[in-house]
Motif scaffolding. Structure first.
Motif, PDB file in Angstrom:
ATOM      1  N   ASP A 178       0.870  -1.184   0.000  1.00  0.00           N
ATOM      2  CA  ASP A 178       0.000   0.000   0.000  1.00  0.00           C
ATOM      3  C   ASP A 178       0.906   1.233   0.000  1.00  0.00           C
ATOM      4  O   ASP A 178       1.255   1.777   1.052  1.00  0.00           O
ATOM      5  CB  ASP A 178      -0.910  -0.014   1.229  1.00  0.00           C
ATOM      6  CG  ASP A 178      -1.961   1.090   1.182  1.00  0.00           C
ATOM      7  OD1 ASP A 178      -1.851   1.978   0.312  1.00  0.00           O
ATOM      8  OD2 ASP A 178      -2.877   1.068   2.027  1.00  0.00           O
ATOM      9  N   ILE A 179       1.277   1.662  -1.179  1.00  0.00           N
ATOM     10  CA  ILE A 179       2.328   2.668  -1.305  1.00  0.00           C
ATOM     11  C   ILE A 179       1.915   4.029  -0.765  1.00  0.00           C
ATOM     12  O   ILE A 179       2.763   4.815  -0.336  1.00  0.00           O
ATOM     13  CB  ILE A 179       2.777   2.774  -2.776  1.00  0.00           C
ATOM     14  CG1 ILE A 179       4.082   3.578  -2.882  1.00  0.00           C
ATOM     15  CG2 ILE A 179       1.679   3.352  -3.649  1.00  0.00           C
ATOM     16  CD1 ILE A 179       4.707   3.521  -4.271  1.00  0.00           C
ATOM     17  N   SER A 180       0.637   4.325  -0.750  1.00  0.00           N
ATOM     18  CA  SER A 180       0.198   5.632  -0.262  1.00  0.00           C
ATOM     19  C   SER A 180       0.419   5.787   1.242  1.00  0.00           C
ATOM     20  O   SER A 180       0.398   6.910   1.763  1.00  0.00           O
ATOM     21  CB  SER A 180      -1.281   5.861  -0.588  1.00  0.00           C
ATOM     22  OG  SER A 180      -2.089   4.904   0.075  1.00  0.00           O
ATOM     23  N   ALA A 186      10.469   5.863   1.327  1.00  0.00           N
ATOM     24  CA  ALA A 186      10.123   4.459   1.096  1.00  0.00           C
ATOM     25  C   ALA A 186       9.316   4.303  -0.186  1.00  0.00           C
ATOM     26  O   ALA A 186       9.495   3.325  -0.931  1.00  0.00           O
ATOM     27  CB  ALA A 186       9.348   3.906   2.286  1.00  0.00           C
ATOM     28  N   ALA A 187       8.429   5.252  -0.460  1.00  0.00           N
ATOM     29  CA  ALA A 187       7.651   5.203  -1.698  1.00  0.00           C
ATOM     30  C   ALA A 187       8.563   5.338  -2.908  1.00  0.00           C
ATOM     31  O   ALA A 187       8.424   4.616  -3.898  1.00  0.00           O
ATOM     32  CB  ALA A 187       6.596   6.302  -1.697  1.00  0.00           C
ATOM     33  N   ALA A 217      -3.137   8.634  -7.190  1.00  0.00           N
ATOM     34  CA  ALA A 217      -1.907   9.033  -6.501  1.00  0.00           C
ATOM     35  C   ALA A 217      -2.133  10.333  -5.741  1.00  0.00           C
ATOM     36  O   ALA A 217      -2.728  11.275  -6.273  1.00  0.00           O
ATOM     37  CB  ALA A 217      -0.777   9.214  -7.503  1.00  0.00           C
ATOM     38  N   ASN A 218      -1.639  10.387  -4.511  1.00  0.00           N
ATOM     39  CA  ASN A 218      -1.661  11.651  -3.775  1.00  0.00           C
ATOM     40  C   ASN A 218      -0.453  12.483  -4.208  1.00  0.00           C
ATOM     41  O   ASN A 218       0.420  11.999  -4.940  1.00  0.00           O
ATOM     42  CB  ASN A 218      -1.676  11.399  -2.257  1.00  0.00           C
ATOM     43  CG  ASN A 218      -0.470  10.590  -1.792  1.00  0.00           C
ATOM     44  OD1 ASN A 218       0.618  10.673  -2.368  1.00  0.00           O
ATOM     45  ND2 ASN A 218      -0.647   9.801  -0.737  1.00  0.00           N
ATOM     46  N   PRO A 219      -0.380  13.750  -3.803  1.00  0.00           N
ATOM     47  CA  PRO A 219       0.743  14.597  -4.252  1.00  0.00           C
ATOM     48  C   PRO A 219       2.112  14.026  -3.913  1.00  0.00           C
ATOM     49  O   PRO A 219       3.059  14.186  -4.684  1.00  0.00           O
ATOM     50  CB  PRO A 219       0.484  15.921  -3.524  1.00  0.00           C
ATOM     51  CG  PRO A 219      -1.002  15.958  -3.340  1.00  0.00           C
ATOM     52  CD  PRO A 219      -1.394  14.535  -3.068  1.00  0.00           C
ATOM     53  N   MET A 220       2.223  13.342  -2.772  1.00  0.00           N
ATOM     54  CA  MET A 220       3.510  12.745  -2.421  1.00  0.00           C
ATOM     55  C   MET A 220       3.932  11.705  -3.445  1.00  0.00           C
ATOM     56  O   MET A 220       5.090  11.668  -3.884  1.00  0.00           O
ATOM     57  CB  MET A 220       3.429  12.126  -1.020  1.00  0.00           C
ATOM     58  CG  MET A 220       4.729  11.468  -0.539  1.00  0.00           C
ATOM     59  SD  MET A 220       4.931   9.723  -1.063  1.00  0.00           S
ATOM     60  CE  MET A 220       3.717   8.911  -0.020  1.00  0.00           C
TER      61      MET A 220
END
Length: 300
Positions: A178-180, A186-187, A217-220
């Motif tokens: 769960d990359i978010s 780490a992402a 995708a979130n901004p990060m």
């Protein structure tokens, strides 16, 4: 009496001449002063802009008048400030436009062409993946496989198999976590590790990145994808939920009910019902006049 009268007349005449000369001198000084002050008055009234030859009559500035003479006129300052502001706004617009073009997420295409992109998360039994690719190629369909890095690590031959079949290969993170929920570092490591595998196996990291276990995708994540070299995050707008292993008929029905020109469809390798459904899916797309193409072709 005659001599004195002549002397008196002479003195009177000299006095008159003296008075006239003095008046002429005063008149000359007044004209000069007026000429020296006209340029200053002319600048205030706009006469120079109208073509008055002020520099021809202006004297060299004294130490007292030099600061005023060296300063820029109000109109010149206003024009310079306006120009600088316009240039700054243009630079800001260019930067915003560049950022928008470079760092974005897409979930469908708006070209108006009768095309769709069938995108597959690359994981699972490689034999099922081989079977699905054969079904697609038999119907002249071109797919996009977004590979999990560890899957390529265990099945490196699949990278070339996808590309040699005329399909497209992209990045779906290294371990499908769960990359978010990860930290930015780490992402980035998840994205970059898969990109490194793709480069090693094919010479390219691929065009597309799709985050794992999240549709958007979130901004990060957008920023970490950019750091890894991906200009576009690939989402989707049609999802038949084939990873839940519904029947082939359900997968087909769900997909065809939602598909439209420009759609990006999310599907998965490694699921038998997905392989079984693909011929009916492709037939349904053809009946609607839609061609299955790679994502790059869809957005070209």
């Amino acid at each position: 009496m005659n001599a004195p009268d002549r002397r008196t007349a002479l003195r009177a005449g000299l006095a008159v001449l003296g008075t006239a000369a003095a008046s002429a001198g005063l008149a000359a000084c007044s004209d000069g002063k007026a000429a020296r002050t006209e340029p200053a008055a002319s600048q205030g009234s706009g006469a120079r802009a109208a073509g008055a030859a002020a520099p021809a009559v202006s004297p060299a500035p004294t130490s007292a008048s030099a600061p005023g003479a060296a300063s820029t006129s109000p109109s010149s300052r206003t024009q310079a400030e306006a120009t600088a502001q316009a240039q700054a706004e243009a630079r800001a617009q260019d930067l915003a436009r560049t950022q928008t073009q470079a760092f974005t997420e897409v979930d469908h295409a708006a070209t108006g062409r009768a095309q769709v992109a069938l995108t597959f998360h690359g994981d699972g039994d490689p034999q099922l993946a081989q079977s699905l690719l054969k079904e697609a190629e038999a119907d002249d369909a071109r797919l996009t496989v977004l590979a999990v890095g560890r899957w390529l690590g265990g099945n490196p031959e699949m990278a070339r198999r996808v590309l040699d079949g005329g399909h497209e290969l992209g990045n779906h993170t290294e371990n499908h976590v769960d990359i978010s929920r990860l930290s930015p570092s780490a992402a980035f490591a998840e994205i970059e590790a898969c990109a490194a595998r793709l480069r090693k196996l094919t010479g390219s990291p691929g065009v597309w990145f799709r985050p794992s276990q999240t549709q958007h995708a979130n901004p990060m994540l957008v920023e970490q994808a950019r750091r890894a070299g991906y200009r576009t995050v690939l989402s989707y707008d049609v999802d038949p939920l084939d990873y839940e292993d519904p029947s082939a008929a359900q997968i087909t029905e769900r997909l065809l009910a939602a598909v439209h020109p420009g759609a990006v469809v999310s599907m998965h390798l490694g699921h038998q019902h997905t392989v079984t459904a693909l011929p009916a899916v492709l037939a349904g797309l053809k009946a609607r006049g839609l061609a299955a193409v790679t994502t790059s072709e869809l957005f070209s």
